[in-house]
Enzyme design. Structure first.
Site, PDB file in Angstrom:
ATOM      1  N   HIS A 157     -39.735  -4.685   9.692  1.00  0.00           N
ATOM      2  CA  HIS A 157     -38.550  -4.670   8.829  1.00  0.00           C
ATOM      3  C   HIS A 157     -37.947  -3.270   8.742  1.00  0.00           C
ATOM      4  O   HIS A 157     -36.747  -3.117   8.488  1.00  0.00           O
ATOM      5  CB  HIS A 157     -38.902  -5.179   7.428  1.00  0.00           C
ATOM      6  CG  HIS A 157     -37.731  -5.751   6.694  1.00  0.00           C
ATOM      7  ND1 HIS A 157     -37.092  -6.908   7.093  1.00  0.00           N
ATOM      8  CD2 HIS A 157     -37.054  -5.305   5.594  1.00  0.00           C
ATOM      9  CE1 HIS A 157     -36.094  -7.164   6.266  1.00  0.00           C
ATOM     10  NE2 HIS A 157     -36.040  -6.213   5.357  1.00  0.00           N
ATOM     11  N   ARG A 187     -34.046  -9.669  11.134  1.00  0.00           N
ATOM     12  CA  ARG A 187     -35.336  -9.806  10.467  1.00  0.00           C
ATOM     13  C   ARG A 187     -36.333 -10.321  11.501  1.00  0.00           C
ATOM     14  O   ARG A 187     -35.955 -11.036  12.436  1.00  0.00           O
ATOM     15  CB  ARG A 187     -35.261 -10.786   9.300  1.00  0.00           C
ATOM     16  CG  ARG A 187     -34.255 -10.418   8.205  1.00  0.00           C
ATOM     17  CD  ARG A 187     -34.209 -11.521   7.148  1.00  0.00           C
ATOM     18  NE  ARG A 187     -33.280 -11.191   6.063  1.00  0.00           N
ATOM     19  CZ  ARG A 187     -31.992 -11.556   6.038  1.00  0.00           C
ATOM     20  NH1 ARG A 187     -31.490 -12.272   7.046  1.00  0.00           N
ATOM     21  NH2 ARG A 187     -31.211 -11.223   5.023  1.00  0.00           N
TER      22      ARG A 187
END
Length: 314
Positions: free
Chosen positions: A258, A166
């Site tokens: 992402h 992430r």
């Protein structure tokens, strides 16, 4: 004296931070959703609310909240499915708040905790195409604002796609995290402060090492990825650089940092990687979250099949 709704909400936030070790993003999202719902109930009931009001909200009050959220979504002209997901998120946050109230203050309300919304389709991850993802780091780095940070962005975006991190996980890394295992596996702190070991493929190792050499005098606890002022790189800066790249390339708005994580998982899945292994690499607490990528893989196979010249023909 009855506790005010604001006091109870503040106590929940403190509990989430100190005892549940929830991420700052989770805490902000929960606070915003529940505060919005409480503000509606105060307007709906015509007075400041406290624990007594919270314990006696009715099914009609909950339906009024849902109707209000629906109208708000329509005014913002949001897509129907997106509006449904927003309503579900608000109700889910409210139910989580009531679980805390029951645990710590013995405040219970079955009308809230049992309130259910129609199921919504969970959107599938939207990965980048393999050729795009493979060249993404080099291309994004070309949009870096300062030449001194080209190596930084090259390392960062290679890490996101090459290891499935992430953006927040990558930007929270310190110099010492990389120095402890320059050839991997890298120790990464994910949601809920849970740590996992992530192996690094050679190209990720090389680009991280190249950026590390530019930070030769940095202390072990200094951030690995820094901004122009020397502090930890702001996620908004990383997203802005990638936005410039995707706009120049004509890619959809879903092409975010992402999406590189989605691309890592999807391309691993398409190549036959074990689902449990992908779960561990991504740091998912539940296998069901990782299984979302199997649906993406199925959608990919369907597109391939439908491209056959005889597809759909007798």
């Amino acid at each position: 004296m009855a506790h005010s709704a604001e006091t109870l909400l503040s106590a929940w936030m403190t509990w989430l931070e100190n005892e549940k070790r929830a991420s700052p993003h989770t805490i902000r999202a929960y606070h915003q959703d529940v505060a919005t719902s409480l503000a509606f109930f105060e307007a709906h009931l015509g007075e400041k609310i406290n624990e007594t009001h919270l314990a006696h909200l009715t099914a009609g009050d909950m339906r009024a909240l849902l109707a209000h959220q629906t109208r708000e979504a329509e005014l913002r002209q949001r897509l129907a499915d997106g509006a449904a997901r927003s309503r579900s998120r608000h109700i889910s946050a409210l139910r989580a708040f009531y679980r805390f109230l029951s645990l710590r203050y013995d405040i219970q309300n079955a009308h809230v905790t049992a309130f259910k919304l129609p199921k919504t389709r969970k959107p599938l991850p939207r990965p980048l195409a393999r050729p795009v993802a493979r060249e993404a780091a080099e291309e994004i780095a070309s949009f870096t604002a300062a030449n001194d940070f080209v190596a930084r962005d090259l390392a960062l975006y290679t890490l996101l796609y090459g290891a499935g991190l992430r953006i927040g996980e990558a930007l929270s890394l310190s110099i010492g995290d990389f120095d402890a295992a320059p050839c991997g596996p890298l120790r990464v702190t994910g949601k809920g402060n849970k740590q996992r070991l992530v192996p690094l493929i050679p190209i990720v190792q090389e680009r991280l090492a190249a950026w590390r050499r530019q930070r030769s005098s940095a202390e072990p606890d200094a951030p690995l990825f820094i901004g122009q002022k020397g502090g930890r790189l702001d996620p908004a800066t990383a997203r802005r650089t990638m936005r410039l790249w995707r706009q120049a390339k004509g890619l959809p708005a879903s092409a975010t940092p992402h999406a590189l994580r989605h691309s890592f998982a999807t391309h691993m899945m398409e190549s036959g990687a074990d689902l449990r292994a992908i779960q561990e690499l991504l740091g998912h607490a539940s296998l069901s979250t990782t299984q979302t990528y199997t649906k993406t893989d199925e959608a990919h196979l369907l597109r391939v099949w439908s491209a056959h010249p005889r597809a759909g023909k007798p």
